[in-house]
Write a protein that holds these residues in place. Structure first.
Motif, PDB file in Angstrom:
ATOM      1  N   VAL A  18      38.664 102.532  38.374  1.00 46.67           N
ATOM      2  CA  VAL A  18      39.840 103.077  37.693  1.00 46.67           C
ATOM      3  C   VAL A  18      39.713 104.590  37.555  1.00 46.67           C
ATOM      4  O   VAL A  18      40.671 105.336  37.819  1.00 46.67           O
ATOM      5  N   GLY A  19      38.565 105.056  37.168  1.00 44.58           N
ATOM      6  CA  GLY A  19      38.345 106.502  37.036  1.00 44.58           C
ATOM      7  C   GLY A  19      38.478 107.228  38.357  1.00 44.58           C
ATOM      8  O   GLY A  19      39.113 108.289  38.446  1.00 44.58           O
ATOM      9  N   ALA A  21      40.152 106.172  41.059  1.00 43.03           N
ATOM     10  CA  ALA A  21      41.543 106.082  41.520  1.00 43.03           C
ATOM     11  C   ALA A  21      42.426 107.084  40.780  1.00 43.03           C
ATOM     12  O   ALA A  21      43.294 107.722  41.379  1.00 43.03           O
ATOM     13  N   SER A  22      42.204 107.241  39.493  1.00 40.94           N
ATOM     14  CA  SER A  22      43.022 108.205  38.742  1.00 40.94           C
ATOM     15  C   SER A  22      42.733 109.628  39.202  1.00 40.94           C
ATOM     16  O   SER A  22      43.647 110.457  39.277  1.00 40.94           O
ATOM     17  N   SER A  23      41.503 109.936  39.539  1.00 40.12           N
ATOM     18  CA  SER A  23      41.171 111.271  40.046  1.00 40.12           C
ATOM     19  C   SER A  23      41.862 111.543  41.375  1.00 40.12           C
ATOM     20  O   SER A  23      42.420 112.624  41.594  1.00 40.12           O
ATOM     21  N   LEU A  25      44.606 110.120  42.464  1.00 39.71           N
ATOM     22  CA  LEU A  25      46.033 110.211  42.186  1.00 39.71           C
ATOM     23  C   LEU A  25      46.402 111.599  41.654  1.00 39.71           C
ATOM     24  O   LEU A  25      47.393 112.191  42.083  1.00 39.71           O
ATOM     25  N   VAL A  26      45.608 112.133  40.758  1.00 39.58           N
ATOM     26  CA  VAL A  26      45.860 113.470  40.208  1.00 39.58           C
ATOM     27  C   VAL A  26      45.781 114.522  41.311  1.00 39.58           C
ATOM     28  O   VAL A  26      46.615 115.433  41.382  1.00 39.58           O
TER      29      VAL A  26
END
Length: 125
Positions: A18-19, A21-23, A25-26
């Motif tokens: 999750v961490g 993937a969020s990076s 995405l950002v």
């Protein structure tokens, strides 16, 4: 005892996914914003340069010069068209842009009927 080992291990693995993937995405969102900002800067530079070139022609030959807002609107439309077609503009796209440009100029003239037509003013005698 197996559950005591696997649950924290899986929790850590899911948290890392999750961490990560969020990076990613950002980074993708920021890259898109940077690209749009760069295109806006190019459109602004293009509009200013075109306005300056037309101003030099008007000073040399006479005539009238449209407002900067017209040149900005045209430059932003052009950049959006370039972006939408990934830089592959056809002759038909250029014709469409010219027609839209003429319509924009006609709308500006209609909006201010007391001002002479910027496109049709003749060279001074």
């Amino acid at each position: 005892m197996t559950a005591e080992v696997w649950i924290p291990l899986l929790s850590g693995f899911v948290g890392a996914l999750v961490g990560g993937a969020s990076s990613v995405l950002v980074v993708l969102i920021q890259a898109g914003r940077d690209r749009r900002r760069h295109l806006q800067e190019l459109a602004m530079q293009m509009a200013v340069k075109e306005w300056e070139n037309h101003a030099a022609i008007v000073l040399k030959r006479g005539g009238a010069l449209g407002p900067m807002s017209y040149y900005l609107a045209e430059a932003f439309k052009t950049m959006k068209m370039i972006e939408a077609r990934d830089g592959n503009l056809s002759p038909a796209d250029h014709i469409q842009a010219a027609v839209e440009s003429r319509l924009t100029l006609q709308a500006l003239v209609a909006a201010d009927p007391n001002r002479p037509s910027w496109a049709d003013e003749k060279k001074p005698s």
